[in-house]
Design a protein around this motif. Structure first.
Motif, PDB file in Angstrom:
ATOM      1  N   ASP A  34       9.473  13.089  -6.499  1.00  0.00           N
ATOM      2  CA  ASP A  34       9.202  11.505  -6.939  1.00  0.00           C
ATOM      3  C   ASP A  34       9.193  10.259  -6.145  1.00  0.00           C
ATOM      4  O   ASP A  34      10.846  10.603  -5.379  1.00  0.00           O
ATOM      5  CB  ASP A  34       8.946  11.413  -8.231  1.00  0.00           C
ATOM      6  N   ILE A  42       4.032   1.614   1.045  1.00  0.00           N
ATOM      7  CA  ILE A  42       3.453   3.215   1.552  1.00  0.00           C
ATOM      8  C   ILE A  42       2.062   2.861   2.526  1.00  0.00           C
ATOM      9  O   ILE A  42       1.745   2.352   2.332  1.00  0.00           O
ATOM     10  CB  ILE A  42       3.101   4.288   0.369  1.00  0.00           C
ATOM     11  N   SER A  47       2.419   8.735   3.097  1.00  0.00           N
ATOM     12  CA  SER A  47       1.795   9.651   2.257  1.00  0.00           C
ATOM     13  C   SER A  47       3.241  10.784   0.677  1.00  0.00           C
ATOM     14  O   SER A  47       3.707  10.375   0.998  1.00  0.00           O
ATOM     15  CB  SER A  47       0.666  10.948   1.908  1.00  0.00           C
ATOM     16  N   VAL A  48       2.065   9.971  -0.125  1.00  0.00           N
ATOM     17  CA  VAL A  48       3.194  10.615  -2.077  1.00  0.00           C
ATOM     18  C   VAL A  48       1.960  11.743  -2.108  1.00  0.00           C
ATOM     19  O   VAL A  48       0.938  10.974  -2.549  1.00  0.00           O
ATOM     20  CB  VAL A  48       4.014   9.561  -2.171  1.00  0.00           C
ATOM     21  N   VAL A  52       5.303   8.145  -8.230  1.00  0.00           N
ATOM     22  CA  VAL A  52       6.198   6.340  -8.003  1.00  0.00           C
ATOM     23  C   VAL A  52       5.650   5.186  -8.381  1.00  0.00           C
ATOM     24  O   VAL A  52       5.104   5.076  -9.400  1.00  0.00           O
ATOM     25  CB  VAL A  52       4.552   6.093  -6.110  1.00  0.00           C
ATOM     26  N   VAL A  59      -0.039   0.061  -1.425  1.00  0.00           N
ATOM     27  CA  VAL A  59      -0.422   1.106  -0.803  1.00  0.00           C
ATOM     28  C   VAL A  59      -0.930   0.959   0.220  1.00  0.00           C
ATOM     29  O   VAL A  59      -2.399   0.651  -0.038  1.00  0.00           O
ATOM     30  CB  VAL A  59      -0.792   2.226  -1.793  1.00  0.00           C
ATOM     31  N   VAL A  63      -1.444   8.246  -2.297  1.00  0.00           N
ATOM     32  CA  VAL A  63      -0.692   8.502  -3.234  1.00  0.00           C
ATOM     33  C   VAL A  63      -1.394   9.453  -4.587  1.00  0.00           C
ATOM     34  O   VAL A  63      -2.732   9.236  -4.577  1.00  0.00           O
ATOM     35  CB  VAL A  63      -0.340   7.896  -4.016  1.00  0.00           C
ATOM     36  N   ARG A  64      -0.990  10.715  -4.216  1.00  0.00           N
ATOM     37  CA  ARG A  64      -1.602  11.438  -5.280  1.00  0.00           C
ATOM     38  C   ARG A  64      -0.885  11.558  -6.444  1.00  0.00           C
ATOM     39  O   ARG A  64      -0.083  12.254  -6.386  1.00  0.00           O
ATOM     40  CB  ARG A  64      -2.065  12.787  -4.227  1.00  0.00           C
ATOM     41  N   ILE A  67       1.046   5.903 -10.451  1.00  0.00           N
ATOM     42  CA  ILE A  67       2.407   4.619  -9.584  1.00  0.00           C
ATOM     43  C   ILE A  67       1.921   4.029 -11.100  1.00  0.00           C
ATOM     44  O   ILE A  67       1.619   3.998 -12.015  1.00  0.00           O
ATOM     45  CB  ILE A  67       0.808   4.868  -8.891  1.00  0.00           C
ATOM     46  N   SER A  78      -5.605   2.042   1.157  1.00  0.00           N
ATOM     47  CA  SER A  78      -5.146   3.254   0.036  1.00  0.00           C
ATOM     48  C   SER A  78      -5.987   4.396   0.056  1.00  0.00           C
ATOM     49  O   SER A  78      -7.645   3.470  -0.029  1.00  0.00           O
ATOM     50  CB  SER A  78      -4.190   2.242  -0.703  1.00  0.00           C
ATOM     51  N   VAL A  80      -5.943   6.700  -3.104  1.00  0.00           N
ATOM     52  CA  VAL A  80      -4.716   7.088  -4.564  1.00  0.00           C
ATOM     53  C   VAL A  80      -6.039   7.848  -5.761  1.00  0.00           C
ATOM     54  O   VAL A  80      -6.447   7.277  -6.092  1.00  0.00           O
ATOM     55  CB  VAL A  80      -4.460   5.568  -5.145  1.00  0.00           C
TER      56      VAL A  80
END
Length: 128
Positions: A34, A42, A47-48, A52, A59, A63-64, A67, A78, A80
């Motif tokens: 996290d 980002i 990548s996260v 977030v 972004v 991101v997975r 948010i 991006s 997501v």
């Protein structure tokens, strides 16, 4: 107000980890955990996998996970996969998004917790 950078050569892995930044955090590497901050960006290479949470999130990479922010911007590059909780949301043409969007009724729902002392203390490492 400084900027902390997680570079393209850096990968952070861990169970139940949270990265906390009091200012701006630029993520160009990979994080599996996290991220909480005042402002989180980002980058295209970043990548996260995790939640977030920040006052402002931009972004450009991936991101997975969820948010949560007052202001969320998804740029054309991006990708997501997760839900977005926000006050304001901008999704650029070309952005890939799979998830649900919900506008927060109360700012407390999406406010980042930047108080490090409120998180559980780490367990001490002992020699075996």
């Amino acid at each position: 107000m400084g900027t902390s950078v997680i570079g393209t050569d850096l990968t952070i892995l861990g169970e139940k980890i949270t990265i906390i930044s009091q200012n701006k955090l630029q993520i160009d590497g990979d994080i599996r955990g996290d991220v909480t901050g005042k402002q989180v960006v980002i980058g295209e290479e970043g990548s996260v996998v995790g939640t977030v949470c920040a006052e402002q999130i931009e972004v450009r990479g991936g991101v997975r996970g969820a948010i949560k922010a007052q202001s969320v911007t998804l740029h054309p590059t991006s990708v997501v996969d997760g839900d977005i909780f926000h006050q304001t949301l901008a999704i650029s043409e070309g952005a890939q998004f799979d998830g649900r969007v919900r506008r927060a009724r109360d700012l407390a729902e999406i406010a980042p917790n930047l108080d490090v002392s409120s998180y559980p203390a780490p367990q001490p490492v002992t020699a075996g």
